[in-house]
Design a protein around this motif. Sequence first.
Motif, PDB file in Angstrom:
ATOM      1  N   TYR A   1     -21.931 -53.533  12.032  1.00 17.08           N
ATOM      2  CA  TYR A   1     -21.639 -54.957  12.224  1.00 17.08           C
ATOM      3  C   TYR A   1     -20.356 -55.167  13.008  1.00 17.08           C
ATOM      4  CZ  TYR A   1     -19.081 -53.910   7.921  1.00 17.08           C
ATOM      5  OH  TYR A   1     -18.277 -53.332   6.976  1.00 17.08           O
ATOM      6  N   VAL A   2     -19.413 -54.204  12.881  1.00 17.97           N
ATOM      7  CA  VAL A   2     -18.184 -54.315  13.670  1.00 17.97           C
ATOM      8  C   VAL A   2     -18.514 -54.201  15.160  1.00 17.97           C
ATOM      9  CG1 VAL A   2     -16.081 -53.085  14.274  1.00 17.97           C
ATOM     10  CG2 VAL A   2     -16.561 -53.595  11.899  1.00 17.97           C
TER      11      VAL A   2
ATOM     12  N   ILE B   1     -18.929 -38.085  15.506  1.00 17.87           N
ATOM     13  CA  ILE B   1     -18.135 -38.503  14.347  1.00 17.87           C
ATOM     14  C   ILE B   1     -17.449 -39.830  14.634  1.00 17.87           C
ATOM     15  CG2 ILE B   1     -16.112 -37.933  12.969  1.00 17.87           C
ATOM     16  CD1 ILE B   1     -16.905 -35.039  13.133  1.00 17.87           C
ATOM     17  N   LEU B   2     -16.909 -39.943  15.844  1.00 21.45           N
ATOM     18  CA  LEU B   2     -16.201 -41.160  16.221  1.00 21.45           C
ATOM     19  C   LEU B   2     -17.146 -42.361  16.172  1.00 21.45           C
ATOM     20  CD1 LEU B   2     -13.246 -41.269  17.032  1.00 21.45           C
ATOM     21  CD2 LEU B   2     -13.976 -41.569  19.385  1.00 21.45           C
TER      22      LEU B   2
ATOM     23  N   SER C   1     -19.862 -42.667  14.401  1.00 22.59           N
ATOM     24  CA  SER C   1     -20.308 -43.006  13.040  1.00 22.59           C
ATOM     25  C   SER C   1     -19.224 -43.679  12.238  1.00 22.59           C
ATOM     26  CB  SER C   1     -20.768 -41.768  12.280  1.00 22.59           C
ATOM     27  OG  SER C   1     -21.042 -40.727  13.132  1.00 22.59           O
ATOM     28  N   SER C   2     -17.982 -43.641  12.735  1.00 25.30           N
ATOM     29  CA  SER C   2     -16.921 -44.271  11.945  1.00 25.30           C
ATOM     30  C   SER C   2     -16.855 -45.771  12.205  1.00 25.30           C
ATOM     31  CB  SER C   2     -15.575 -43.610  12.238  1.00 25.30           C
ATOM     32  OG  SER C   2     -15.175 -43.917  13.540  1.00 25.30           O
ATOM     33  N   ILE C   3     -17.714 -46.266  13.101  1.00 30.03           N
ATOM     34  CA  ILE C   3     -17.748 -47.714  13.332  1.00 30.03           C
ATOM     35  C   ILE C   3     -18.905 -48.290  12.514  1.00 30.03           C
ATOM     36  CG2 ILE C   3     -17.789 -49.511  15.086  1.00 30.03           C
ATOM     37  CD1 ILE C   3     -17.499 -47.275  17.156  1.00 30.03           C
ATOM     38  N   PRO C   4     -18.652 -49.268  11.648  1.00 31.57           N
ATOM     39  CA  PRO C   4     -19.775 -49.925  10.986  1.00 31.57           C
ATOM     40  C   PRO C   4     -20.582 -50.707  12.020  1.00 31.57           C
ATOM     41  CG  PRO C   4     -17.677 -50.525   9.965  1.00 31.57           C
ATOM     42  CD  PRO C   4     -17.357 -49.807  11.221  1.00 31.57           C
TER      43      PRO C   4
ATOM     44  N   GLU D   1     -23.737 -24.121  20.785  1.00 29.01           N
ATOM     45  CA  GLU D   1     -22.774 -24.180  19.707  1.00 29.01           C
ATOM     46  C   GLU D   1     -21.497 -23.422  20.055  1.00 29.01           C
ATOM     47  OE1 GLU D   1     -23.250 -21.941  16.348  1.00 29.01           O
ATOM     48  OE2 GLU D   1     -21.938 -23.206  15.157  1.00 29.01           O
TER      49      GLU D   1
ATOM     50  N   ILE E   1     -29.224 -25.147  14.123  1.00 29.03           N
ATOM     51  CA  ILE E   1     -28.423 -23.918  14.014  1.00 29.03           C
ATOM     52  C   ILE E   1     -28.977 -23.033  12.911  1.00 29.03           C
ATOM     53  CG2 ILE E   1     -26.153 -23.051  13.338  1.00 29.03           C
ATOM     54  CD1 ILE E   1     -24.932 -25.393  14.802  1.00 29.03           C
TER      55      ILE E   1
ATOM     56  N   LEU F   1     -25.662 -34.920  14.206  1.00 24.66           N
ATOM     57  CA  LEU F   1     -25.016 -33.813  13.504  1.00 24.66           C
ATOM     58  C   LEU F   1     -25.999 -33.145  12.542  1.00 24.66           C
ATOM     59  CD1 LEU F   1     -21.468 -35.233  12.796  1.00 24.66           C
ATOM     60  CD2 LEU F   1     -22.142 -33.540  14.477  1.00 24.66           C
TER      61      LEU F   1
ATOM     62  N   LEU G   1     -24.453 -39.432  13.052  1.00 28.55           N
ATOM     63  CA  LEU G   1     -24.702 -38.598  11.870  1.00 28.55           C
ATOM     64  C   LEU G   1     -26.050 -37.893  11.975  1.00 28.55           C
ATOM     65  CD1 LEU G   1     -23.263 -40.631   8.879  1.00 28.55           C
ATOM     66  CD2 LEU G   1     -22.328 -38.642  10.035  1.00 28.55           C
TER      67      LEU G   1
ATOM     68  N   GLY H   1     -27.132 -29.285  12.704  1.00 24.36           N
ATOM     69  CA  GLY H   1     -27.082 -28.358  11.574  1.00 24.36           C
ATOM     70  C   GLY H   1     -28.416 -27.686  11.329  1.00 24.36           C
ATOM     71  N   ASN H   2     -29.495 -28.495  11.339  1.00 20.80           N
ATOM     72  CA  ASN H   2     -30.836 -27.944  11.115  1.00 20.80           C
ATOM     73  C   ASN H   2     -31.176 -26.898  12.171  1.00 20.80           C
ATOM     74  OD1 ASN H   2     -31.116 -29.704   9.043  1.00 20.80           O
ATOM     75  ND2 ASN H   2     -32.390 -31.152  10.152  1.00 20.80           N
TER      76      ASN H   2
END
Lengths: 343, 332
Positions: B150-151, B142-143, B145-148, B129, B217, B210, B207, B214-215
């Motif tokens: 189906y796209v 993050i990048l 997860s920003s793609i759906p 970390e 950490i 991430l 996601l 989080g868990n």
Amino acid sequence: MKPTESETGTEEEFSFGTTQSDVEVTTADRLRNFYREFIYKPGLVAWEDNRTRIGATILAVYVFIGTVGTWFYRAPTTNQSERSIQPFQTMEAPLGTTSSGEDVLAMAIHATPEMLIMILSGGIFATGLAVLIGTVAGYKGGTTDRILTTFSDVAMSIPGLPLIMVLAVVVSPERAVVIGILITINYWAGLARSIRSQVLTIREHSYVEASRTMGVSTPRILIKDVIPNIMPYVLVNFANAARYVVFASVGLYYLGILPTSVANWGIQLDNAYSQAGALSGGGTMYQLVVPMIAIMFLALGLILLAQGMDRVFNPRVRTRLAGESRGEAEDDEDNAAPTEVMT
Amino acid sequence: MNNYYLKRTGRAVLTLWVTVTVTFGLIRAIPGGPLEMLRARLVRQGVDPSRIDAIIQSRQEESQPIYVEYYEYMSSLLSGNLGESFYFREPVSNIITDALPWTVFVMVTATIILFAIAIVWGAIIAYKEGSTFDTVSSGLSILMSSIPFYVLGILFVVVFSYRFGVFPARYRTSPGVTASLSIPFVGNVLYHAALPIASIVITQVGLQTLAMRGNSIQVLGEDFVRVARLRGLPDRRIAVRYVGRNAILPMYTGFLTLIGFNLGGSVILEEIFTYTGIGYYMFEALINRDYPLMMGIFLVITTALVLSVYIADLTYGLVDPRVKSGDSSEAY
């Protein structure tokens, strides 16, 4: 508290909402107070995180395009330019045109306002209902809790996307506001459950107990003591709900289940994809990429916003390895006044 | 504790009952209703208009009070009869038994792969970390997860199938391949499922990674981990036994729910890849307004989701012995 606390919380650290109500408070005061507690302070803390900054900027750009942009840039119509222009050829249609002569950029821009309305209506509906049901269930307990929890459990177990599709076929909604609500028709349930479990611990706090023994009414306790505590969490989930609305609505438009009377990136995707198959790829790639970028950046902005806020607000992520975490944790417990948990 | 299982079972049954009732209501809320559907079908078959009117008339007289219809609907469902598809002219249950295994195969494989990646990746990030690796990995998560999904699926088909032709653009297997447990068949199946699985894994792993980060950490900050370190336990043992186990626990429920969620998402995914699973048939049913098939698949997907969450809840106590049984809270 967190290091940022000392910078932001300057005065009136321990003024509880209940003590203030004895003194006369004007509406302006209350509004100012609300602004400071709910917008300014969390905003300041959230702004410390780079992700929030980038996310907020991206969203601002979309709002700008959706309001001012549609005003300046022409609306898409068929045969407004030459057919099938490749991108970056003419200034008239900078990102090219479709095979029916529609400006690709114009299509993407004019789909934005509807999308923003959907996001807003879906997000407000989902988080609003979740807060209402979650806080009431968690705070009241007993039979109320059992009924509301069963209700949200049932809603949660029905798969979202197929349910929306079936409903969309039956209702065939036209207005963006209705579509937004339809998409989040059972999205609120999961959120309500996690809000409930947070409220279960909040309601045991001494200040809530104090309000209760003073005979403060339940709605007032919920609004003054309970909801401020879960507000950051709700904001994070507003962004998540918004992202879900984007993904689901574009998907539904892509499938052609929602009425195609309004412009949407999903319709653009569908048209470009069916042509890409016919022309064996390559030639129409730009028509796919433009709406894809529009969807991705909007989603990226929302995720960044959610993650950035989450990092600041979520004690779980805040907790650090070894020594650092101890100090923070202790501090947190010591001054857990309702106004401060907020920031 | 027994009481909890009883309650939980009751809730699962209640959910299914509500869903069935909702679908029953929806079918009747559809503009036109089943009789109009029948009329449209008869017109398509080229039946004489006066005969159609007569048939509709007789059906209308036949139509019973709503509670009798409801009772018949319920009893036919319980006996596994989901009606007949208007469009495919086949019993809905036949279509579903043919299609369901393929969808389950794709979605379960994808979800298992993505969780395996997320758990390992997230744990490694958590250990490092604050480092550059953390920044890059988190950014990448993050990048992605920003793609759906189906796209990405559309992009895959256009690039890998149309442009380069390295992966098939449609169907579950190549035409003419017969089902058997031979290597060519299995290979062919995997070859066709590769792109759909990849588009799910790539877009959803971020996601979960991430979440795992989080868990982990959080667990790393716990006292018992420090005690374990002070006791001089080997790092490997701490990483797997102390941190890993506790960090994975909260993800267990998420795993089963995600499978259920993806079953719903299969409608879009399978339409893109023309992968003839239940999602594809659901899409066909939606487009052709084939209500029996639509509701049948909707019920099947719901049942799958309800069952997976039910199993998750019931077995969570086995996975995590500390689990609290459903506590009834004092009412205010």
